[in-house]
Design a protein around this motif. Structure first.
Motif, PDB file in Angstrom:
ATOM      1  N   TRP B 197      -5.892  -4.174  36.608  1.00 32.63           N
ATOM      2  CA  TRP B 197      -6.345  -5.052  37.695  1.00 32.63           C
ATOM      3  C   TRP B 197      -7.873  -5.168  37.728  1.00 32.63           C
ATOM      4  CZ3 TRP B 197      -3.483  -8.579  39.471  1.00 32.63           C
ATOM      5  CH2 TRP B 197      -2.103  -8.391  39.644  1.00 32.63           C
ATOM      6  N   VAL B 198      -8.560  -4.120  37.299  1.00 31.87           N
ATOM      7  CA  VAL B 198     -10.024  -4.211  37.236  1.00 31.87           C
ATOM      8  C   VAL B 198     -10.440  -5.264  36.202  1.00 31.87           C
ATOM      9  CG1 VAL B 198     -12.128  -2.947  36.606  1.00 31.87           C
ATOM     10  CG2 VAL B 198     -10.403  -1.841  38.037  1.00 31.87           C
ATOM     11  N   ALA B 199      -9.693  -5.304  35.098  1.00 30.37           N
ATOM     12  CA  ALA B 199     -10.036  -6.238  34.019  1.00 30.37           C
ATOM     13  C   ALA B 199      -9.586  -7.675  34.322  1.00 30.37           C
ATOM     14  CB  ALA B 199      -9.379  -5.755  32.718  1.00 30.37           C
ATOM     15  N   TRP B 200      -8.644  -7.824  35.207  1.00 32.86           N
ATOM     16  CA  TRP B 200      -7.987  -9.120  35.465  1.00 32.86           C
ATOM     17  C   TRP B 200      -8.987 -10.155  35.987  1.00 32.86           C
ATOM     18  CZ3 TRP B 200      -7.042 -12.681  39.237  1.00 32.86           C
ATOM     19  CH2 TRP B 200      -5.897 -13.478  39.119  1.00 32.86           C
ATOM     20  N   ARG B 201      -8.945 -11.375  35.469  1.00 28.39           N
ATOM     21  CA  ARG B 201      -9.756 -12.485  35.989  1.00 28.39           C
ATOM     22  C   ARG B 201      -8.873 -13.715  36.120  1.00 28.39           C
ATOM     23  NH1 ARG B 201     -12.323  -8.673  36.398  1.00 28.39           N
ATOM     24  NH2 ARG B 201     -14.511  -8.244  35.856  1.00 28.39           N
ATOM     25  N   ASP B 202      -9.151 -14.506  37.150  1.00 22.74           N
ATOM     26  CA  ASP B 202      -8.373 -15.752  37.286  1.00 22.74           C
ATOM     27  C   ASP B 202      -9.060 -16.884  36.525  1.00 22.74           C
ATOM     28  OD1 ASP B 202     -10.467 -16.647  38.817  1.00 22.74           O
ATOM     29  OD2 ASP B 202      -9.365 -16.643  40.727  1.00 22.74           O
ATOM     30  N   GLY B 203      -8.498 -18.090  36.650  1.00 26.50           N
ATOM     31  CA  GLY B 203      -9.023 -19.241  35.918  1.00 26.50           C
ATOM     32  C   GLY B 203     -10.485 -19.541  36.240  1.00 26.50           C
ATOM     33  N   LYS B 204     -10.906 -19.159  37.450  1.00 21.53           N
ATOM     34  CA  LYS B 204     -12.296 -19.410  37.838  1.00 21.53           C
ATOM     35  C   LYS B 204     -13.198 -18.216  37.530  1.00 21.53           C
ATOM     36  CE  LYS B 204     -10.877 -22.353  41.691  1.00 21.53           C
ATOM     37  NZ  LYS B 204     -10.564 -22.313  43.133  1.00 21.53           N
ATOM     38  N   GLY B 205     -12.641 -17.238  36.832  1.00 24.68           N
ATOM     39  CA  GLY B 205     -13.443 -16.073  36.458  1.00 24.68           C
ATOM     40  C   GLY B 205     -13.594 -15.065  37.563  1.00 24.68           C
ATOM     41  N   ARG B 206     -12.773 -15.166  38.627  1.00 25.92           N
ATOM     42  CA  ARG B 206     -12.903 -14.234  39.742  1.00 25.92           C
ATOM     43  C   ARG B 206     -12.061 -12.983  39.522  1.00 25.92           C
ATOM     44  NH1 ARG B 206     -11.585 -18.348  44.579  1.00 25.92           N
ATOM     45  NH2 ARG B 206      -9.840 -18.687  43.151  1.00 25.92           N
ATOM     46  N   ARG B 207     -12.565 -11.872  40.040  1.00 28.19           N
ATOM     47  CA  ARG B 207     -11.801 -10.629  39.990  1.00 28.19           C
ATOM     48  C   ARG B 207     -10.598 -10.705  40.911  1.00 28.19           C
ATOM     49  NH1 ARG B 207     -15.110  -5.550  38.914  1.00 28.19           N
ATOM     50  NH2 ARG B 207     -13.435  -4.552  40.085  1.00 28.19           N
ATOM     51  N   ALA B 208      -9.593  -9.864  40.614  1.00 27.24           N
ATOM     52  CA  ALA B 208      -8.427  -9.795  41.501  1.00 27.24           C
ATOM     53  C   ALA B 208      -8.834  -9.217  42.850  1.00 27.24           C
ATOM     54  CB  ALA B 208      -7.343  -8.933  40.863  1.00 27.24           C
ATOM     55  N   PHE B 209      -9.639  -8.158  42.810  1.00 29.41           N
ATOM     56  CA  PHE B 209     -10.043  -7.473  44.038  1.00 29.41           C
ATOM     57  C   PHE B 209     -11.552  -7.338  44.031  1.00 29.41           C
ATOM     58  CE2 PHE B 209      -5.873  -5.824  42.797  1.00 29.41           C
ATOM     59  CZ  PHE B 209      -5.117  -6.218  43.889  1.00 29.41           C
ATOM     60  N   ALA B 210     -12.191  -7.987  44.965  1.00 29.61           N
ATOM     61  CA  ALA B 210     -13.647  -7.948  44.992  1.00 29.61           C
ATOM     62  C   ALA B 210     -14.104  -7.621  46.407  1.00 29.61           C
ATOM     63  CB  ALA B 210     -14.226  -9.285  44.545  1.00 29.61           C
ATOM     64  N   LEU B 211     -15.345  -7.172  46.503  1.00 30.69           N
ATOM     65  CA  LEU B 211     -15.990  -6.954  47.799  1.00 30.69           C
ATOM     66  C   LEU B 211     -17.135  -7.937  47.922  1.00 30.69           C
ATOM     67  CD1 LEU B 211     -15.963  -3.077  47.734  1.00 30.69           C
ATOM     68  CD2 LEU B 211     -15.106  -4.447  49.637  1.00 30.69           C
ATOM     69  N   PRO B 212     -17.200  -8.794  48.932  1.00 32.62           N
ATOM     70  CA  PRO B 212     -16.189  -8.924  49.975  1.00 32.62           C
ATOM     71  C   PRO B 212     -14.889  -9.538  49.455  1.00 32.62           C
ATOM     72  CG  PRO B 212     -17.848 -10.634  50.197  1.00 32.62           C
ATOM     73  CD  PRO B 212     -18.335  -9.721  49.120  1.00 32.62           C
ATOM     74  N   VAL B 213     -13.847  -9.405  50.255  1.00 29.87           N
ATOM     75  CA  VAL B 213     -12.518  -9.903  49.889  1.00 29.87           C
ATOM     76  C   VAL B 213     -12.580 -11.366  49.488  1.00 29.87           C
ATOM     77  CG1 VAL B 213     -10.263 -10.471  50.880  1.00 29.87           C
ATOM     78  CG2 VAL B 213     -11.281  -8.222  51.313  1.00 29.87           C
ATOM     79  N   SER B 214     -13.423 -12.120  50.183  1.00 30.77           N
ATOM     80  CA  SER B 214     -13.459 -13.569  49.961  1.00 30.77           C
ATOM     81  C   SER B 214     -13.979 -13.920  48.564  1.00 30.77           C
ATOM     82  CB  SER B 214     -14.355 -14.233  51.011  1.00 30.77           C
ATOM     83  OG  SER B 214     -15.673 -13.769  50.838  1.00 30.77           O
ATOM     84  N   ALA B 215     -14.642 -12.965  47.884  1.00 25.16           N
ATOM     85  CA  ALA B 215     -15.147 -13.250  46.549  1.00 25.16           C
ATOM     86  C   ALA B 215     -14.069 -13.029  45.492  1.00 25.16           C
ATOM     87  CB  ALA B 215     -16.369 -12.370  46.250  1.00 25.16           C
ATOM     88  N   GLY B 216     -12.930 -12.484  45.899  1.00 25.24           N
ATOM     89  CA  GLY B 216     -11.864 -12.221  44.949  1.00 25.24           C
ATOM     90  C   GLY B 216     -10.951 -13.433  44.770  1.00 25.24           C
TER      91      GLY B 216
END
Lengths: 500, 553
Positions: B197-216
């Protein structure tokens, strides 16, 4: 009918026990107070004279010698059995040790002195006087021989002092218990009470025997190679001084800090490179070093106007008052008007600000726990740097580069990470082995060419040689020691395990 | 003792049946001093009960912006306004001290936390937070990867954690002692899941879990985790090792005041994955201070305190229209009973959502549907001074000291972090009420008097420190009725949280509960966001750029 041979065994046991207690007291006294000739002589003299008092007192017991004998046996069992634990536990109470020692020796002596006359009176009705005296005294002296052989060959090496003491107390009380049956015809009443008391003493001593490990750990028996001459527990550590033919040794929490025989090597190496490198230092800071020995070396420098010594433990910086030989050794350095002592945690003290120092000496105990490991971190060295003039050199005791090679180089690299330029050096201290230091400064450090006169260890050739490291003490890759990783404590623990 | 409760019943209810087995017989009552300290329920409950307050005409003042609430979100919003050069605002706080659940206290020896007590070092993407930490001189630079480097004195001192198990303390939070090969294999497999999950990125290059939550990421692969409980997720992955499940359950209780069965799997994984920069890497180091996040509060408060009114309850917000613009009238009540009013252009509502229906006038008659979805846990926090420093068996005292067989969370030591290794210790003890129904838990908590609270704390600690009852000379208690938002399954990615973030007639919402989890980073983020919203509404050239909250890569 009372059986005579059984009573002879009684005499034998009583004799063995009596001498064992005497030997115990003598051994303990010389352990604690040193000077075994004096101590043994005093203990034997006091003990024999107390036996005389006991024998004399027996003349005042007019009736029921058998009853008196059993009561005396119970009392000897209790006092003799507990004598070694009691004396061990009062080791550390310097003030109380002497009175307790002599009271115990005298008390046992009186009781043992009562034993034989009473026994002889019990046996009187079964033998004529000539046979009684010859046999009773012969058996008594044979008992002494048995005890004097058993004590050094079997008892002390196999059981140790505490267990020996407890075991012989049980024997005495056992004789008393057995005597309530063997001498029953001579004891009219009060049998139950006597048996109860004897049984209680036996039970107490058996419990002591089972818990003897714990008693021993309380008493530090076997922890030190040499007799303890001083011990004190402060809120911060256990301070113990032992004495040997070579002088005296200071231990903190069981770890040797110095031996008076060779500490000059350590302290000359700790102080003179740094203070000679600092040109005309006026204000000097010492962190740790509560024994005042580094101070002795610092105060040789005429230029030094002020020394601040920061040591957590007032019991350490006040040790010279309680243990005068240390004052002789450190040249009464704490009485020098140039010295100011601060009893505070060095890291907390460094956080405050004040006039900067021209040189610093960092002499903490080895980093064997987190509270000490904290004092070897980049954080401490950075705080230290804030309290120094820009050119001020620093020396740091860094444990052994041979026994704890990673620990040593961890301290060196940590100093570097905190912005110091470091020149590592090492010497031999017989009590410690190969020992390492660091000479550090935020500017490049020149080795001094001039040293104080009249040093016992250092001269300029030795000084140069200290900076050479052998193959087996040279640099190894290590982590930096920080408050948030305490790497050094982990290195130190794993490395010293190999040697201890 | 609360009326009608016996001690045994109280302990049974609070600690749960399994623990009661160890409490046979009447333990001696606490002999130390202490009291129950804040929060201000009297003033707070007057707000809840809708006190009718009408300020006299000469008690009205004007401010462009009124910030309601002086917790981390409100202070952060004010801090952002100050930094933007915008000074026409006022911050109103109910309590006499700022900080909300991040507030701190002070003993003779050391400052200590009353709630939140650490902040993981931010990843480089969290620009505004790094800006704050730079301003505080907490950072000493950036590492080779550009990640901020925290000065060592602000990091948690080692040993960071220890755990008490069967009569002995062990270093670390995972119970390594006695772990079987199977246990360790599961731990490794769990760490591999986290690394994934740390390595995971979505199509927009965002992390699965980021701080703040809204950046994920809001990708369905991530958000569907919110439908499961953390326990269900562990079941699906066939994690059965009791030690691992304990660790995960502890994490849920510690961060959310919920059991693993009650926690959203998204939130559970967030805890483990959001603080790691690279797969397989170490979690970001923890920053902490003796007084916990009270240090952050102090810094924020110092920057804005000229425009803060403490001890002032906001009892009503009245939105109205004036010349085609939204305006908000703010009615307040101070501790002395005086009513004052503010005519504001914008309000930043930096209080929790549960307060909104009591305060915002139109919400009183028509309660917004989303509010009911916001659930808050109750916590008991105690600060105690332990006079003895008898060494413990095993690992010596750490910063965080956890008891394996306890529903309490253990204690953090302020004296340890301060660097005091000897003498009296200052401990902050935490106990979350993980009950299914938060209201019942809250009522239960508020019926506990000081003696009952002290009994709960000392009875729990006694297992690791048998003589604790005779060693404590002061024990103060804080009862937090609404300590933290609870991320139950479905809440984080449900519609209510999004609805609550929408401004309402000049009122901008900012509180950590809007993220669904209670963290300094989230409260701070919402403060920044709301400050940006009001600055934009004021026509102010905002200093905040969209890139301030860059997606985490």
């Amino acid at each position: 009918m009372v059986r005579t041979p059984a009573l002879y065994i009684n005499v034998l046991v009583v004799a063995v026990c009596g001498l064992v207690y005497e030997l115990l007291a003598g051994t303990l006294a010389s352990y604690v107070l040193g000077d075994s000739v004096t101590q043994f002589s005093l203990v034997i003299g006091l003990y024999l004279s107390a036996m005389g008092v006991g024998a004399w007192l027996s003349g005042y017991i007019d009736t029921h010698p058998a009853r008196a004998f059993i009561e005396v046996e119970i009392a000897v069992g209790l006092l003799g059995g507990l004598s070694a634990p009691l004396l061990f536990l009062s080791f550390t109470k310097q003030f109380w040790f002497h009175p307790i020692l002599y009271a115990v020796v005298f008390g046992i002596g009186v009781l043992v002195g009562l034993e034989l006359p009473l026994l002889m009176r019990i046996l009187r009705d079964h033998l004529n006087f000539k046979d009684l005296v010859s046999r009773a005294l012969a058996i008594d002296y044979i008992g002494a021989l048995v005890a004097s052989l058993l004590f050094p060959l079997l008892l002390v090496p196999q059981l140790g002092l505490i267990r020996t003491s407890l075991l012989f107390g049980i024997l005495n009380a056992g004789i008393a218990l057995w005597g309530t049956w063997a001498l029953e015809p001579l004891l009219s009443r009060g049998l139950t009470g006597m048996r109860g008391r004897a049984g209680f003493v036996i039970l107490l001593l058996v419990v002591g025997l089972i818990k003897s490990e714990y008693l021993t750990s309380l008493a530090e028996d076997g922890l030190y190679a040499d007799p303890i001459v001083f011990a004190e527990s402060s809120p911060y550590q256990r301070i113990v001084i032992t004495s040997s033919t070579a002088g005296f040794q200071l231990f903190l929490n069981g770890n040797l800090q110095f031996s008076s025989a060779d500490e000059y090597r350590y302290h000359e190496a700790l102080v003179h490179p740094v203070l000679s490198a600092a040109v005309g230092p006026r204000r000097v800071l010492v962190l740790g070093g509560g024994d005042g020995l580094a101070l002795r070396e610092i105060l040789r420098y005429k230029s030094v106007e002020h020394v601040t010594l920061v040591d957590l433990d007032p019991a350490m910086t006040g040790l010279t008052k309680k243990f005068p030989p240390l004052a002789n050794l450190n040249g009464n350095s704490f009485s020098d008007p140039r010295v100011t002592v601060v009893n505070q945690d060095a890291m907390i003290w460094l956080e405050a600000s004040g006039e900067p120092f021209d040189a610093a000496i960092v002499d903490f105990p080895d980093p064997n726990n987190y509270a000490l490991g904290k004092l070897y971190t980049t954080r401490l060295y950075r705080l230290l740097a804030r309290r120094l003039t820009p050119n001020a050199p620093v020396s740091v005791q860094c444990t052994s580069p041979l026994f704890a090679r990673q620990s040593y180089w961890c301290i060196i690299r940590t100093l570097e990470a905190a912005g110091f330029q470091v020149r590592p050096y090492q010497i031999a201290v017989p009590s410690f082995g190969v020992w390492g230091f660091a000479l550090a400064s935020r500017r490049p450090v020149e080795l001094p060419s001039v040293l104080p006169d009249n040093l016992r260890f250092l001269d300029s050739a030795t000084l140069k040689a200290m900076f050479v490291f052998s193959v087996d003490t040279g640099p190894v890759p290590v982590e930096i020691n920080r408050l948030d990783n305490q790497s050094l404590v982990h290195y130190y623990e794993s490395e010293w395990k190999h040697w201890n | 003792m609360p009326k009608g409760w016996t001690r045994r019943e109280m302990l049974g209810v609070v600690l749960g049946a399994p623990l009661l087995a160890g409490c046979q017989g009447q333990p001696p009552a606490a002999k130390c001093e202490g009291e129950i300290v804040g929060p201000n329920y009297v003033l707070g409950h007057r707000v809840r009960d809708g006190a009718a307050v009408v300020p006299p005409a000469d008690h009205w003042r004007r401010a462009s912006v009124v910030i309601v609430g002086g917790g981390v979100a409100g202070l952060s919003a004010a801090w952002r306004l100050e930094r933007a050069g915008f000074h026409d605002y006022v911050l109103l706080e109910l309590e006499k001290a700022p900080g909300g659940t991040s507030r701190s206290g002070q003993s003779a020896r050391v400052a200590f936390p009353w709630g939140a007590h650490y902040l993981p070092a931010p990843l480089k993407e969290n620009g505004p937070l790094i800006e704050l930490l730079d301003e505080m001189n907490v950072l000493e630079g950036r590492d080779a990867d550009g990640q901020p480097v925290v000065a060592e004195q602000f990091l948690c001192r080692d040993p960071q954690e220890r755990i008490f198990y069967r009569g002995r303390w062990y270093e670390g939070l995972y119970l390594h002692a006695g772990a079987s090969a199977a246990d360790l294999a599961e731990l490794q497999a769990f760490n591999a899941e986290i690394a994934k999950w740390v390595a995971w990125r979505d199509g927009k290059g965002r992390r699965a879990f980021a701080l703040p939550v809204s950046a994920g990421s809001d990708d369905v692969e991530v958000t569907e985790l919110d439908q499961l409980s953390m326990a269900q997720w562990l079941d699906r992955k066939a994690f059965t090792s009791p030690r691992l499940r304990w660790l995960v359950d502890y994490a849920c209780r510690d961060d959310y005041g919920l059991r693993a069965e009650q926690t959203s799997a998204w939130a559970g994984l967030f805890y483990f994955a959001s603080r790691v920069a690279k797969p397989g890497g170490e979690a970001r180091p923890l920053m902490t201070w003796p007084e916990g996040n009270g240090r952050l509060v102090r810094h924020l408060y110092e920057a804005v305190k000229d425009r803060v009114q403490l001890g002032t309850a906001v009892v009503e917000l009245i939105p109205r229209r004036e010349q085609d613009a939204d305006r908000v009238d703010v009615v307040t009540l101070s501790a002395d009973g005086a009513a004052w009013g503010w005519h504001a252009e914008q309000v930043i509502f930096a209080a929790p959502q549960f307060v909104a229906p009591h305060v915002i006038r139109p919400f009183r008659s028509e309660r917004p549907k989303h509010v009911a979805a916001f659930e808050y846990g109750s916590w008991l926090v105690a600060n105690l001074t332990r006079t003895s420093d008898v060494p413990d068996r095993g690992c010596p005292v750490a910063w965080d000291n956890v008891l394996y067989d306890s529903l309490g969370l253990g204690y953090v030591s302020a004296t340890f972090q301060r660097g005091f290794d000897y003498g009296p210790a200052q401990w902050t003890y935490f106990f979350p009420f993980c009950d299914e129904h938060p209201k019942a838990a809250r009522q239960k908590l508020l019926t506990l008097d000081w003696a009952a609270c002290a009994e709960l704390v000392l009875g729990d600690l006694q297992r690791a420190h048998p003589a604790i009852r005779t060693e404590v000379d002061r024990l103060d208690v804080m009862r937090w009725g609404h300590a933290m938002i609870r991320p139950r399954p479905g809440f984080i990615w449900g519609p209510e949280r999004r609805a609550a973030q929408q401004p309402y007639r000049g009122i901008h919402f900012a509180n950590t509960d809007l993220s669904g989890i209670a963290l300094f980073e989230e409260a701070f983020y919402h403060g920044q966001r709301a400050a940006g919203e009001v600055l934009a509404a004021q026509g102010w050239k905002t200093i905040l750029t969209p890139s301030s909250f860059a997606p985490h890569r």
